[in-house]
Design an enzyme around this catalytic site. Structure first.
Site, mmCIF file in Angstrom:
data_model
loop_
_atom_site.group_PDB
_atom_site.id
_atom_site.type_symbol
_atom_site.label_atom_id
_atom_site.label_comp_id
_atom_site.label_asym_id
_atom_site.label_seq_id
_atom_site.Cartn_x
_atom_site.Cartn_y
_atom_site.Cartn_z
ATOM 1 N N ASP A 43 -32.524 -38.538 19.634
ATOM 2 C CA ASP A 43 -31.787 -38.949 18.622
ATOM 3 C C ASP A 43 -31.637 -40.402 18.856
ATOM 4 O O ASP A 43 -31.048 -41.093 19.895
ATOM 5 C CB ASP A 43 -30.446 -38.399 18.606
ATOM 6 C CG ASP A 43 -29.758 -38.279 17.471
ATOM 7 O OD1 ASP A 43 -29.744 -39.096 16.694
ATOM 8 O OD2 ASP A 43 -29.081 -37.201 17.134
ATOM 9 N N ASP B 145 -30.905 -41.503 13.226
ATOM 10 C CA ASP B 145 -29.704 -41.194 12.608
ATOM 11 C C ASP B 145 -29.572 -42.110 11.600
ATOM 12 O O ASP B 145 -29.982 -43.426 11.418
ATOM 13 C CB ASP B 145 -28.573 -41.910 13.726
ATOM 14 C CG ASP B 145 -27.303 -41.628 13.513
ATOM 15 O OD1 ASP B 145 -26.799 -40.444 13.443
ATOM 16 O OD2 ASP B 145 -26.497 -42.494 13.409
ATOM 17 N N GLU C 262 -32.629 -38.999 9.301
ATOM 18 C CA GLU C 262 -31.492 -38.165 8.559
ATOM 19 C C GLU C 262 -31.200 -39.141 7.586
ATOM 20 O O GLU C 262 -30.995 -40.322 7.857
ATOM 21 C CB GLU C 262 -30.370 -38.140 9.942
ATOM 22 C CG GLU C 262 -29.033 -37.508 9.248
ATOM 23 C CD GLU C 262 -27.846 -38.051 9.827
ATOM 24 O OE1 GLU C 262 -26.611 -37.295 9.857
ATOM 25 O OE2 GLU C 262 -27.748 -39.191 10.253
HETATM 26 C C1 NOJ Z 1 -24.829 -39.317 11.639
HETATM 27 C C2 NOJ Z 1 -24.429 -38.632 13.020
HETATM 28 O O1 NOJ Z 1 -24.932 -37.321 12.871
HETATM 29 C C3 NOJ Z 1 -22.988 -38.632 13.358
HETATM 30 O O2 NOJ Z 1 -22.620 -37.753 14.182
HETATM 31 C C4 NOJ Z 1 -22.474 -40.072 13.214
HETATM 32 O O3 NOJ Z 1 -21.193 -39.955 13.781
HETATM 33 C C5 NOJ Z 1 -22.952 -40.937 12.436
HETATM 34 N N1 NOJ Z 1 -24.255 -40.717 12.027
HETATM 35 C C6 NOJ Z 1 -22.863 -42.406 12.936
HETATM 36 O O4 NOJ Z 1 -23.712 -42.581 13.830
#
Ligand code: NOJ
Length: 602
Positions: free
Chosen positions: A120, A228, A287
Site C-alpha cells: 500500500d 492510496d 484507489e
Molecule cells: C484511504 C485509505 O484507505 C484510508 O484508510 C486512509 O485513511 C486515507 N486514504 C488517507 O490516507
C-alpha cells in the site's frame, strides 16, 4: 495464467469482449486479492498489535484459501495517527510490525506459495513527521518548502483566525483542510488529518523522489502497489474555493482535487519511470474515490496503462446520504444499477476491482446482508454475487469467515481518527447528541472492519496473547477460522470454492456480463457468457423466499449447479425459487450458440 487455461479459453472465445484483447500480461484478471490490515491480523510478539511475524505464520491458511495476491495495508514507520496511512519513512518497516529482514522473508515465503505481495503506497500525503515535511516546515526558504502546499492567510485576514484559511475546503476527516503554522504564519493543506500534509505533485522533485522509492520496493521483489487516493494527487493549482453546502462550516473542494487537471500526465509519467520494462510482472491498483466510469476507462485502458484497475466506491455509498454518517437505507435496485453500469462501462476497455469490504468499510454481512439468523447464508450469497462479476475480486480479512460489525458500546471503544473527529465535530457543534453520534459510528465506523481477526475460540480469538489494541468482537467463540475450516459448509469453504472456480472456469474471468431483472427488489440475477458456455447467477437479498421468473427456468433447473442448493421449481416451470439469502450459480453449454435468446426475464 497457466498456459493450459489460456489455451482453453482462447479456443472457446467467440465473444467480442474477449477477442480484441491480449491478456497474456494480465495475470491479475484471473487472480483474487486478499487484503491484510496488519495491525489486526495476527500478533506474533504479544504486544497486542498484529505484525509481519503474525502474517508469516498464517501464510498456509491463505494458501488453503487459495488467494493469489496479498495487499498489505501500510507497514512503514509512522506515528500511526491514521494507522499507517501517515508515513514518516517510505523505505523501512515500522518496528511495531517488524523489520526489513522480516519483510524480505515474508515476501520470499509468500512467493514460495505462489502468492504475490503488493504494498500500500500513500503518496498523496506524508506524515507531518516525515523528514520532507519537517524540512519544508523549518523555514520558508527551505528547498523543500514547495514539496507541500503552503499558502498565506486569506487576504486582509488575521492569520489563524476563523475564515482566514486559504480556501474554504473541508478536510475529509472533519474541520478545515488547512492547518495554521505559527512558525511561518502560513497554512499547509491536508485533505485528511492535520498529521497528513499533502505533497505538491506539481513539483517535479517530489514526483521523482516518489518514483525512486517505488522502484526501490519493486527491486526488492514486491509485486506491485495499491496506491492510496491516487486520483487526488493533482490539484487545481489555483486552489479555488468550493461550493458551500448549507449548514456546513466548510465547503466541498473535491471538484478541484478529484481527478485534477494533470492526473493522467502524472500517472503516465509514473508508468514510464517506475513500471517500464516490468509489464506483466506488477499489479497496479489505483484507489480512486469519486472516480466516474468514463474516467476509470481512461485510467485502465491498456493503451495508456496508467493503472491496471481502479478501486471505486459508488456501490458502497448507496446507503449514505449527504455524508457517510447519514444512513438512508439500502435498495437492491440501486446496487444493480451501479454495479451494472460499471460492468457495462468497462466491458470493452478497462477492468473492474470487485469488493464489498476493506479497512474503511463496515462489515458487508452487517450492511447488505443479515448478520443474525441468516449470517452464513447471506455472507455466502454476497460472496457468490460479487465473485461472479467480471473483474478482480478482493477479500478483506475475516470476510471469508462472515465476520460482522463490532458491538461498540461507548465512544471510548473507537480508535479511528476519522470516527473520533466526526464524533467531536458533530457533538461539539450541537448537530447531534452524543447518543445520535454514537449510533452513526456504530453503523458506519471503519473500526467495524478493524477488530482483530478471529482465529479460534481461545483468549482474544487467538489473535494475540495480550489485550489487543482494539477490542475483539465478542462473537469470536462462534465465528472463527478454526471452526470455519472444520465445517465443510462454512463461509470459508464457500470462498475457497469461489476462488477455485475463478481459477478453473474461464467464463468467470473472461465472460461477458448481462444483468437480468434490474427492477426486482429482492433478487440479483445475471448471466455470464463465453463462447458456448453460459452461467446464471442468482442471489436472494432478503429473508423471504424469492421467485425468479425466467422464460427458460425449467431448462436452467436441469443445468449443472456449480454453487448453491438444489432448486425448488414451481409448477409453472417458469419460476426458480430461492430460499432466504440463497445464492446459486448454474452452468450450461449452448449448443448452436446464437439461436438461443432466452436470457430476458418474462
Ligand atoms: C484511504 C485509505 O484507505 C484510508 O484508510 C486512509 O485513511 C486515507 N486514504 C488517507 O490516507
Amino acid at each position: 495464467m497457466a498456459p493450459e487455461t489460456e489455451a482453453r479459453w482462447r479456443s472457446r472465445a467467440t465473444d467480442s469482449t474477449v477477442l480484441n484483447e491480449d491478456f497474456t500480461n494480465q495475470w491479475w484478471r484471473s487472480a483474487v486479492v486478499y487484503q491484510i490490515y496488519p495491525r489486526s491480523f495476527a500478533d506474533s510478539n504479544a504486544d497486542g498489535v498484529g505484525d509481519l511475524g503474525g502474517i508469516a505464520a498464517r501464510l498456509d491458511y491463505l494458501a488453503v484459501l487459495g488467494v493469489d495476491v496479498l495487499w498489505l495495508s501500510p507497514v512503514y514507520p509512522s506515528p500511526q495517527a491514521d494507522y499507517g496511512y501517515d508515513i514518516s519513512d517510505y523505505r523501512a518497516i515500522d518496528p511495531l510490525f517488524g523489520s526489513l529482514d522480516e519483510f524480505d522473508r515474508l515476501l520470499h515465503s509468500a512467493h514460495e506459495r505462489s502468492i504475490r505481495v503488493i504494498m500500500d503506497i500513500v503518496v498523496n500525503h506524508t506524515s507531518d513527521e516525515h523528514p520532507w515535511f519537517l524540512e519544508s516546515q523549518s523555514e520558508k526558504a527551505s528547498p523543500r518548502r514547495d514539496w507541500y502546499w503552503w499558502r498565506p492567510p486569506r487576504y486582509g485576514m488575521e492569520p489563524g483566525a476563523p475564515g482566514a484559511e486559504p480556501t474554504n475546503w473541508a478536510s475529509i476527516f472533519s474541520g478545515s483542510a488547512w492547518e495554521f503554522d505559527h512558525g511561518s504564519g502560513e497554512y499547509y493543506l491536508h485533505l485528511f488529518s492535520r498529521k497528513q500534509p499533502d505533497l505538491n505533485w506539481e513539483n517535479p522533485a517530489v514526483r521523482h523522489a516518489v518514483y525512486m522509492m517505488m522502484r526501490w520496493w519493486l527491486d526488492r521483489g514486491v509485486d506491485g502497489f495499491r496506491m492510496d487516493v491516487i486520483n487526488l494527487i493533482s490539484k487545481d493549482p489555483g486552489l479555488p474555493d468550493g461550493h458551500h453546502l448549507p449548514h456546513q462550516p466548510y465547503a466541498d473542494g473535491s471538484e478541484y482535487y478529484v481527478c485534477g487537471p494533470r492526473i493522467h500526465s502524472f500517472l503516465q509519467e509514473m508508468r514510464h519511470h517506475v513500471f517500464a520494462g516490468r509489464q506483466g510482472k506488477c499489479l497496479i491498483v489505483g484507489e480512486m474515490p469519486g472516480v466516474t466510469v468514463d474516467e476509470a476507462r481512461l485510467f485502465t485502458d491498456p493503451a495508456s496503462a496508467e493503472v491496471d484497475m481502479v478501486f471505486q466506491f459508488e456501490h458502497v455509498q448507496l446507503d449514505q446520504g449527504v455524508s457517510k454518517w447519514d444512513y438512508v437505507g439500502f435498495d437492491l435496485r440501486d446496487l444493480k444499477a451501479s454495479l451494472g453500469r460499471w460492468q457495462a462501462g468497462l466491458a470493452e476497455v478497462g477492468w473492474n476491482s470487485l469488493y464489498w469490504s476493506n479497512h474503511d468499510q463496515p462489515r458487508i454481512v452487517s450492511r447488505y446482508g443479515n448478520d443474525k439468523e441468516y449470517r452464513v447464508a447471506s455472507a455466502k450469497m454476497l460472496a457468490t454475487v460479487l465473485h461472479l462479476h467480471r473483474g478482480t475480486p478482493y477479500i478483506f480479512q475475516g470476510e471469508e469467515l462472515g465476520m460482522t460489525n463490532a458491538l461498540f458500546e461507548t465512544v471510548n471503544e473507537f480508535r479511528d481518527i476519522e470516527s473520533l473527529n466526526q464524533y467531536a465535530a458533530i457533538t461539539g457543534s450541537g448537530v447531534a447528541t452524543p447518543g445520535e453520534a454514537l449510533a452513526a459510528l456504530r453503523l458506519m465506523s471503519r473500526d467495524n472492519a478493524r477488530t482483530p481477526m478471529q482465529w479460534n475460540a481461545g483468549p482474544w480469538a487467538g489473535f494475540s496473547t495480550s489485550p489487543p489494541w482494539i477490542q475483539v468482537n465478542p462473537n469470536y467463540s462462534e465465528i472463527n477460522a478454526a471452526a470455519a475450516m472444520a465445517d465443510p459448509d462454512s463461509v470459508f469453504h464457500h470462498y475457497r470454492k469461489l476462488i477455485e472456480l475463478r481459477h478453473t472456469e474461464p467464463v468467470v474471468v473472461h465472460g461477458s456480463f448481462h444483468m437480468l431483472l434490474p427492477h426486482d427488489e429482492q433478487v440479483y440475477a445475471f448471466i455470464r457468457r463465453l463462447g458456448d458456455v453460459e452461467l446464471l447467477v442468482l442471489g436472494n437479498f432478503s429473508s423471504a423466499h424469492a421467485g425468479v421468473d425466467l422464460a427458460d427456468a425449467a431448462e436452467w433447473a436441469r443445468a449443472e449447479l456449480l454453487l448453491g442448493t438444489p432448486p425448488e421449481l414451481e409448477s409453472s416451470g417458469r419460476r426458480l425459487v430461492l430460499r432466504p439469502w440463497e445464492g446459486r450459480v448454474y452452468r450450461r453449454g449452448i449448443p448452436g450458440r446464437g439461436a438461443v435468446e432466452y436470457l430476458d426475464p418474462i
